[in-house]
Design a protein around this motif. Structure first.
Motif, PDB file in Angstrom:
ATOM      1  N   ALA A  38       0.799  -0.832  -0.091  1.00 24.00           N
ATOM      2  CA  ALA A  38       0.035  -0.303   0.090  1.00 24.00           C
ATOM      3  C   ALA A  38       1.096   1.552   0.271  1.00 24.00           C
ATOM      4  CB  ALA A  38      -1.138   0.096   1.508  1.00 24.00           C
ATOM      5  N   GLY A  42      -1.366   7.330   2.623  1.00 20.23           N
ATOM      6  CA  GLY A  42      -2.243   6.674   2.311  1.00 20.23           C
ATOM      7  C   GLY A  42      -3.254   5.547   3.254  1.00 20.23           C
ATOM      8  N   ILE A  48      -6.707  -2.302   3.741  1.00 16.16           N
ATOM      9  CA  ILE A  48      -7.159  -2.777   2.571  1.00 16.16           C
ATOM     10  C   ILE A  48      -7.469  -3.765   2.533  1.00 16.16           C
ATOM     11  CG2 ILE A  48      -5.878  -3.009   0.076  1.00 16.16           C
ATOM     12  CD1 ILE A  48      -4.424  -0.092   1.260  1.00 16.16           C
ATOM     13  N   ASN A  82     -10.079  -1.327  -3.400  1.00 14.60           N
ATOM     14  CA  ASN A  82      -9.569  -0.928  -2.058  1.00 14.60           C
ATOM     15  C   ASN A  82      -8.245   0.215  -1.747  1.00 14.60           C
ATOM     16  OD1 ASN A  82     -12.127  -1.510  -1.419  1.00 14.60           O
ATOM     17  ND2 ASN A  82     -11.478  -3.501  -1.022  1.00 14.60           N
ATOM     18  N   GLY A  83      -7.354   0.264  -3.056  1.00 10.49           N
ATOM     19  CA  GLY A  83      -6.907   0.963  -2.928  1.00 10.49           C
ATOM     20  C   GLY A  83      -5.316   0.427  -2.677  1.00 10.49           C
ATOM     21  N   TRP A  85      -1.203  -0.646  -3.442  1.00  8.50           N
ATOM     22  CA  TRP A  85      -0.407  -0.500  -4.934  1.00  8.50           C
ATOM     23  C   TRP A  85      -0.056  -2.111  -5.893  1.00  8.50           C
ATOM     24  CZ3 TRP A  85       4.050   3.342  -3.398  1.00  8.50           C
ATOM     25  CH2 TRP A  85       3.272   4.532  -3.767  1.00  8.50           C
TER      26      TRP A  85
END
Length: 99
Positions: A38, A42, A48, A82-83, A85
């Protein structure tokens, strides 16, 4: 001067080779272990994974990532939505880290 450039390039390749090996793997499949990475600024990787409905499987966390067990084929898509990476093969991470 050219020797310094060659040595620097070789060192960069050696240092980045474990990361390149992880990124070159295919997408994790249902039933596999995955490393969820992630953004540092953030939401964290644990949030997540929880939002995606997945459980952590390792007792310790890295600053930017966690290991999760993928339930089904849509698990990776839910993590990205949900974010996350990156979602990469967690088995290779376990081998590299000797966990």
């Amino acid at each position: 001067m050219s020797n310094a450039i060659l040595i620097t390039a070789a060192a960069a390749l050696v240092i980045s080779s474990p990361i390149l090996a992880l990124l070159s793997q295919g997408r994790p499949q249902a039933g596999d272990i995955a490393l969820v990475i992630a953004a540092p600024w953030g939401g964290n990787a644990a949030q997540i994974a929880a939002q995606a409905g997945l459980q952590e499987i390792a007792p310790a966390r890295a600053p930017l990532g966690i290991l999760v067990a993928l339930d089904n084929a849509q698990s990776v898509d839910r993590l990205y939505s949900n974010g996350a990476w990156l979602v990469i093969d967690g088995k290779k991470v376990l081998e590299l880290c000797s966990i």
